[in-house]
Design a protein around this motif. Structure first.
Motif, short mmCIF file in Angstrom:
data_model
loop_
_atom_site.label_atom_id
_atom_site.label_comp_id
_atom_site.label_asym_id
_atom_site.label_seq_id
_atom_site.Cartn_x
_atom_site.Cartn_y
_atom_site.Cartn_z
N TYR A 127 0.65 -1.67 -0.21
CA TYR A 127 -0.26 0.01 0.13
C TYR A 127 0.63 1.24 0.13
O TYR A 127 0.76 1.91 -0.54
N ARG A 128 2.28 1.29 0.84
CA ARG A 128 2.64 2.30 1.11
C ARG A 128 3.86 2.66 -0.61
O ARG A 128 3.42 3.97 -1.14
N THR A 131 0.74 4.21 -2.72
CA THR A 131 0.89 5.57 -2.51
C THR A 131 2.05 6.63 -2.97
O THR A 131 1.74 7.36 -3.44
N THR A 135 2.08 10.00 -5.46
CA THR A 135 2.28 10.53 -5.15
C THR A 135 3.48 11.50 -5.97
O THR A 135 3.39 12.64 -6.43
N GLU A 154 1.14 13.91 -0.83
CA GLU A 154 1.31 12.78 -0.01
C GLU A 154 -0.20 12.31 0.40
O GLU A 154 -0.77 11.61 0.42
N ASP A 158 -2.79 9.60 -0.85
CA ASP A 158 -3.80 8.77 -0.39
C ASP A 158 -5.46 8.77 -0.64
O ASP A 158 -5.96 7.73 -0.73
N VAL A 161 -6.16 7.20 -3.72
CA VAL A 161 -5.99 5.72 -4.08
C VAL A 161 -6.78 5.02 -2.82
O VAL A 161 -7.85 3.41 -3.65
#
Length: 206
Positions: A127-128, A131, A135, A154, A158, A161
């Protein structure tokens, strides 16, 4: 029998895992079952990926790769934020129509991994990663077009997404066999909401 290298076996095992999970559910995706799906020894799976977590990470990456590639091509050609967001929405829409069963695998894999301690880190990292890609795309678009955002890139990424995940969840819950006009309208609303957030200004005090 010709020797198959780990590099050659890797995509075969990923494809076998996805096919098995799409047919029987993620819980059925043990390394033993995946090996049987491809007709190889269970040790082959462990030799190729090391751990089950590495295999699941590879499956997540494979499920998202086509969508990411399509979105990145659209964003790279965009002349502004709205065009970039609409290109992302179009790539998501196409992927939803082309591979609907795999979006169910995605959500099932996330839920299963969050309940499995040794796999939770897999979905959190992925997930990071998703994202961060969003970003970077927003930051590059802003720099290229000279456009600033009212919130950090960021946060905007978020929000986007999360919104796309919500569109997909609604699509699955409605049991659509293909994306409907309602799904498209909701997707367009996510784009408009993201644009509004990018332009948001604090409310006046008092």
């Amino acid at each position: 029998m010709a020797h198959v290298t780990a590099a050659e076996r890797r995509p075969q095992l990923i494809a076998a895992a996805i096919e098995l999970m799409a047919r029987e559910g993620v819980a059925a995706g043990s390394t033993r079952a995946i090996a049987a799906e491809l007709g190889v020894a269970q040790a082959t799976v462990h030799y190729t990926f090391g751990t089950k977590a590495d295999l699941y990470r590879a499956v997540l990456e494979s499920l998202s790769a086509e969508l990411i590639d399509g979105a990145q091509r659209g964003v790279a050609a965009a002349n502004g934020l709205e065009e970039a967001l609409r290109a992302t929405a179009d790539a998501f829409w196409a992927d939803l129509g082309d591979r609907p069963e795999l979006h169910l695998v995605w959500f099932e894999l996330v839920a299963f991994s969050l309940r499995t301690p040794e796999l939770r880190d897999v979905v959190e990292r992925h997930y990071r990663y998703m994202t961060r890609i969003a970003t970077d795309a927003l930051t590059e678009t802003g720099s290229r077009t000279g456009r600033g955002y009212a919130v950090p890139a960021e946060e905007l990424a978020d929000f986007l997404v999360t919104g796309l995940d919500g569109v997909c969840m609604g699509y699955l819950l409605r049991g659509e066999t293909e994306p409907s006009p309602q799904t498209r309208r909701i997707l367009d609303q996510v784009v408009r909401a993201t644009l509004a957030l990018a332009d948001a200004r604090p409310a006046p005090a008092g």
